[in-house]
Design a protein around this motif. Structure first.
Motif, PDB file in Angstrom:
ATOM      1  N   PRO A 192       0.818  -1.204   0.000  1.00 39.47           N
ATOM      2  CA  PRO A 192       0.000   0.000   0.000  1.00 39.47           C
ATOM      3  C   PRO A 192       0.853   1.256   0.000  1.00 39.47           C
ATOM      4  O   PRO A 192       2.079   1.197  -0.077  1.00 39.47           O
ATOM      5  CB  PRO A 192      -0.760  -0.117   1.315  1.00 39.47           C
ATOM      6  N   HIS A 193       0.203   2.384   0.081  1.00 41.75           N
ATOM      7  CA  HIS A 193       0.847   3.675   0.292  1.00 41.75           C
ATOM      8  C   HIS A 193       0.331   4.187   1.636  1.00 41.75           C
ATOM      9  O   HIS A 193      -0.820   3.913   2.000  1.00 41.75           O
ATOM     10  CB  HIS A 193       0.451   4.634  -0.835  1.00 41.75           C
ATOM     11  N   PRO A 194       1.131   4.888   2.419  1.00 40.81           N
ATOM     12  CA  PRO A 194       0.642   5.388   3.710  1.00 40.81           C
ATOM     13  C   PRO A 194      -0.695   6.120   3.631  1.00 40.81           C
ATOM     14  O   PRO A 194      -1.494   6.052   4.569  1.00 40.81           O
ATOM     15  CB  PRO A 194       1.774   6.322   4.152  1.00 40.81           C
ATOM     16  N   LYS A 195      -0.954   6.795   2.505  1.00 42.00           N
ATOM     17  CA  LYS A 195      -2.217   7.529   2.378  1.00 42.00           C
ATOM     18  C   LYS A 195      -3.416   6.595   2.355  1.00 42.00           C
ATOM     19  O   LYS A 195      -4.562   7.032   2.598  1.00 42.00           O
ATOM     20  CB  LYS A 195      -2.211   8.375   1.107  1.00 42.00           C
ATOM     21  N   ASP A 196      -3.200   5.311   2.056  1.00 44.26           N
ATOM     22  CA  ASP A 196      -4.306   4.366   1.950  1.00 44.26           C
ATOM     23  C   ASP A 196      -4.859   3.943   3.310  1.00 44.26           C
ATOM     24  O   ASP A 196      -5.935   3.342   3.389  1.00 44.26           O
ATOM     25  CB  ASP A 196      -3.872   3.113   1.184  1.00 44.26           C
ATOM     26  N   PHE A 197      -4.142   4.236   4.386  1.00 41.94           N
ATOM     27  CA  PHE A 197      -4.569   3.783   5.705  1.00 41.94           C
ATOM     28  C   PHE A 197      -5.492   4.811   6.356  1.00 41.94           C
ATOM     29  O   PHE A 197      -5.137   5.506   7.301  1.00 41.94           O
ATOM     30  CB  PHE A 197      -3.353   3.474   6.577  1.00 41.94           C
ATOM     31  N   THR A 198      -6.698   4.851   5.817  1.00 40.08           N
ATOM     32  CA  THR A 198      -7.733   5.716   6.364  1.00 40.08           C
ATOM     33  C   THR A 198      -8.331   5.055   7.607  1.00 40.08           C
ATOM     34  O   THR A 198      -8.054   3.894   7.911  1.00 40.08           O
ATOM     35  CB  THR A 198      -8.828   5.951   5.314  1.00 40.08           C
ATOM     36  N   ASP A 199      -9.167   5.798   8.334  1.00 41.06           N
ATOM     37  CA  ASP A 199      -9.727   5.272   9.576  1.00 41.06           C
ATOM     38  C   ASP A 199     -10.490   3.976   9.365  1.00 41.06           C
ATOM     39  O   ASP A 199     -10.411   3.050  10.193  1.00 41.06           O
ATOM     40  CB  ASP A 199     -10.658   6.317  10.207  1.00 41.06           C
ATOM     41  N   ASP A 200     -11.253   3.883   8.257  1.00 37.61           N
ATOM     42  CA  ASP A 200     -12.039   2.667   8.039  1.00 37.61           C
ATOM     43  C   ASP A 200     -11.155   1.473   7.710  1.00 37.61           C
ATOM     44  O   ASP A 200     -11.464   0.336   8.091  1.00 37.61           O
ATOM     45  CB  ASP A 200     -13.085   2.888   6.932  1.00 37.61           C
ATOM     46  N   VAL A 201     -10.035   1.708   7.023  1.00 38.33           N
ATOM     47  CA  VAL A 201      -9.110   0.617   6.722  1.00 38.33           C
ATOM     48  C   VAL A 201      -8.434   0.131   8.003  1.00 38.33           C
ATOM     49  O   VAL A 201      -8.304  -1.077   8.239  1.00 38.33           O
ATOM     50  CB  VAL A 201      -8.056   1.073   5.688  1.00 38.33           C
ATOM     51  N   ILE A 202      -8.001   1.058   8.829  1.00 36.03           N
ATOM     52  CA  ILE A 202      -7.373   0.691  10.098  1.00 36.03           C
ATOM     53  C   ILE A 202      -8.362  -0.097  10.964  1.00 36.03           C
ATOM     54  O   ILE A 202      -7.996  -1.116  11.581  1.00 36.03           O
ATOM     55  CB  ILE A 202      -6.885   1.951  10.843  1.00 36.03           C
ATOM     56  N   LYS A 203      -9.605   0.329  10.987  1.00 41.08           N
ATOM     57  CA  LYS A 203     -10.629  -0.364  11.761  1.00 41.08           C
ATOM     58  C   LYS A 203     -10.849  -1.771  11.231  1.00 41.08           C
ATOM     59  O   LYS A 203     -10.993  -2.738  12.000  1.00 41.08           O
ATOM     60  CB  LYS A 203     -11.938   0.422  11.719  1.00 41.08           C
ATOM     61  N   ALA A 204     -10.856  -1.928   9.907  1.00 42.97           N
ATOM     62  CA  ALA A 204     -11.060  -3.247   9.301  1.00 42.97           C
ATOM     63  C   ALA A 204      -9.917  -4.192   9.644  1.00 42.97           C
ATOM     64  O   ALA A 204     -10.133  -5.370   9.952  1.00 42.97           O
ATOM     65  CB  ALA A 204     -11.201  -3.108   7.788  1.00 42.97           C
ATOM     66  N   ILE A 205      -8.680  -3.697   9.585  1.00 43.76           N
ATOM     67  CA  ILE A 205      -7.535  -4.528   9.938  1.00 43.76           C
ATOM     68  C   ILE A 205      -7.635  -4.973  11.391  1.00 43.76           C
ATOM     69  O   ILE A 205      -7.349  -6.129  11.731  1.00 43.76           O
ATOM     70  CB  ILE A 205      -6.216  -3.769   9.700  1.00 43.76           C
ATOM     71  N   ALA A 206      -8.052  -4.066  12.258  1.00 49.83           N
ATOM     72  CA  ALA A 206      -8.153  -4.369  13.687  1.00 49.83           C
ATOM     73  C   ALA A 206      -9.251  -5.390  13.974  1.00 49.83           C
ATOM     74  O   ALA A 206      -9.084  -6.271  14.817  1.00 49.83           O
ATOM     75  CB  ALA A 206      -8.403  -3.084  14.468  1.00 49.83           C
ATOM     76  N   GLU A 207     -10.380  -5.276  13.266  1.00 51.08           N
ATOM     77  CA  GLU A 207     -11.551  -6.083  13.610  1.00 51.08           C
ATOM     78  C   GLU A 207     -11.653  -7.402  12.859  1.00 51.08           C
ATOM     79  O   GLU A 207     -12.300  -8.329  13.335  1.00 51.08           O
ATOM     80  CB  GLU A 207     -12.823  -5.258  13.366  1.00 51.08           C
ATOM     81  N   CYS A 208     -11.044  -7.512  11.703  1.00 49.52           N
ATOM     82  CA  CYS A 208     -11.167  -8.729  10.892  1.00 49.52           C
ATOM     83  C   CYS A 208     -10.084  -9.738  11.276  1.00 49.52           C
ATOM     84  O   CYS A 208      -8.890  -9.478  11.090  1.00 49.52           O
ATOM     85  CB  CYS A 208     -11.064  -8.397   9.403  1.00 49.52           C
ATOM     86  N   ASP A 209     -10.506 -10.872  11.789  1.00 47.39           N
ATOM     87  CA  ASP A 209      -9.555 -11.896  12.220  1.00 47.39           C
ATOM     88  C   ASP A 209      -8.717 -12.428  11.065  1.00 47.39           C
ATOM     89  O   ASP A 209      -7.587 -12.860  11.255  1.00 47.39           O
ATOM     90  CB  ASP A 209     -10.306 -13.056  12.877  1.00 47.39           C
ATOM     91  N   LYS A 210      -9.277 -12.421   9.861  1.00 49.80           N
ATOM     92  CA  LYS A 210      -8.568 -12.988   8.718  1.00 49.80           C
ATOM     93  C   LYS A 210      -7.513 -12.055   8.134  1.00 49.80           C
ATOM     94  O   LYS A 210      -6.696 -12.475   7.325  1.00 49.80           O
ATOM     95  CB  LYS A 210      -9.568 -13.378   7.622  1.00 49.80           C
ATOM     96  N   VAL A 211      -7.530 -10.800   8.536  1.00 50.87           N
ATOM     97  CA  VAL A 211      -6.521  -9.856   8.051  1.00 50.87           C
ATOM     98  C   VAL A 211      -5.288  -9.952   8.948  1.00 50.87           C
ATOM     99  O   VAL A 211      -5.382  -9.771  10.167  1.00 50.87           O
ATOM    100  CB  VAL A 211      -7.048  -8.415   8.036  1.00 50.87           C
ATOM    101  N   CYS A 212      -4.134 -10.250   8.342  1.00 54.48           N
ATOM    102  CA  CYS A 212      -2.898 -10.404   9.109  1.00 54.48           C
ATOM    103  C   CYS A 212      -2.521  -9.085   9.777  1.00 54.48           C
ATOM    104  O   CYS A 212      -2.726  -8.006   9.227  1.00 54.48           O
ATOM    105  CB  CYS A 212      -1.768 -10.867   8.200  1.00 54.48           C
ATOM    106  N   LYS A 213      -1.934  -9.215  10.935  1.00 56.66           N
ATOM    107  CA  LYS A 213      -1.578  -8.028  11.714  1.00 56.66           C
ATOM    108  C   LYS A 213      -0.154  -7.559  11.434  1.00 56.66           C
ATOM    109  O   LYS A 213       0.338  -6.652  12.100  1.00 56.66           O
ATOM    110  CB  LYS A 213      -1.770  -8.304  13.209  1.00 56.66           C
ATOM    111  N   LEU A 214       0.525  -8.161  10.452  1.00 60.71           N
ATOM    112  CA  LEU A 214       1.744  -7.568   9.913  1.00 60.71           C
ATOM    113  C   LEU A 214       1.347  -6.788   8.666  1.00 60.71           C
ATOM    114  O   LEU A 214       0.807  -7.353   7.724  1.00 60.71           O
ATOM    115  CB  LEU A 214       2.809  -8.606   9.565  1.00 60.71           C
TER     116      LEU A 214
END
Length: 276
Positions: free
Chosen positions: A14-36
């Motif tokens: 990605p690009h740093p600009k892509d990490f909007t609040d909703d994307v960060i929330k999705a990474i945090a809440e979705c178990d299938k999204v890797c945390k690296l």
């Protein structure tokens, strides 16, 4: 999380600009999204970033990292860094070291800038001398290695959920897979877990658990995996030493295993110094 048959989703380019609040929330809440998460830095200096046409500053990058770490449990980060971009001074390079020191990346892809015909950077007159590029690269590598060695200690004695990728290329009796933090693991396991042999009615079986540990020696040598790209008139950019891979962060037991990294194989060792 609702997609059946997909057990892991990894954010890789990605690009740093892509990490909007909703994307960060999705990474945090979705178990299938890797945390690296891969969060390219390129340079830690705002002036150099502007010359690279990167639309963020050092401070904005660090603020984003702080926000993501606060909102995503167990977050680890990987990044890209270019050393010796035209016009980069020693003082500006120190900003890159400062960011690396503060963030403590799980994996780092390090590159020495090399000129390419047709690019804006190639037309810049203030090219950094090759010798100076290598000095900076080695300084960055030393810092990253020291951090990776320390980071790896947190895996000792832990049980990791491994996504099995198949049979080890170097040992048909072993399986290979990756942790959530993208570390390669070689381990013993049921061959039915191997890619292509997983029962169609039970795809979740591709996720296996195994206990891993590392010795102090492994922790110390873990950072000796890297790449230094050079210009080659016949073949283009070529990798020099460090196992011919540009990943820093996997765990290896000794220098002899570095060559295996070209096959994507990394050896983990137990806490016993005599058992591998």
């Amino acid at each position: 999380n609702k997609i059946d048959g997909i057990e892991r989703i990894r954010v890789v380019s990605p690009h740093p600009k892509d990490f909007t609040d909703d994307v960060i929330k999705a990474i945090a809440e979705c178990d299938k999204v890797c945390k690296l998460v891969h969060l390219p830095l390129q340079s830690g200096n705002t002036k150099v970033l502007k010359e690279m046409n990167r639309k963020y500053t050092k401070e904005q990058y660090l603020n984003l990292v702080e926000k993501m770490k606060a909102e995503i449990p167990n977050l680890t980060l990987s990044t890209d860094i270019i050393v010796g971009f035209p016009g980069e001074t020693d003082e500006e390079f120190e900003d890159t070291l400062d960011v690396v020191e503060k963030v403590k990346f799980e994996q780092v892809y390090m590159f020495i800038y090399s000129r390419r015909v047709g690019t804006p950077g190639n037309r810049m007159e203030n090219q950094v001398p090759e010798e100076q590029k290598h000095v900076r690269f080695d300084k960055l590598k030393a810092l990253v290695e020291s951090q990776i060695a320390e980071n790896n200690k947190k895996y000792v004695g832990t049980t990791q959920k491994i996504l099995v990728e198949g049979t080890s290329k170097n040992n048909a009796d072993m399986l290979t897979g990756r942790t959530d933090s993208n570390k390669v693991v070689i381990f013993e396991g049921d061959k039915k877990l191997a890619k292509g042999l997983v029962p169609e009615n039970n795809p979740v079986d591709v996720v296996n658990e195994c206990e891993i540990g590392i010795t102090n020696m492994a922790a110390k040598t873990a950072g000796l995996i890297g790449v230094r790209f050079e210009d080659n008139a016949e073949f283009g950019p070529t990798a020099e030493t460090f196992g011919a891979t540009n990943i820093i962060g996997d765990i290896v037991s000794d220098y002899d295993h570095l060559e295996k990294l070209k096959e994507g194989v990394v050896v983990y060792v137990t806490e016993s110094n005599n058992e591998s």
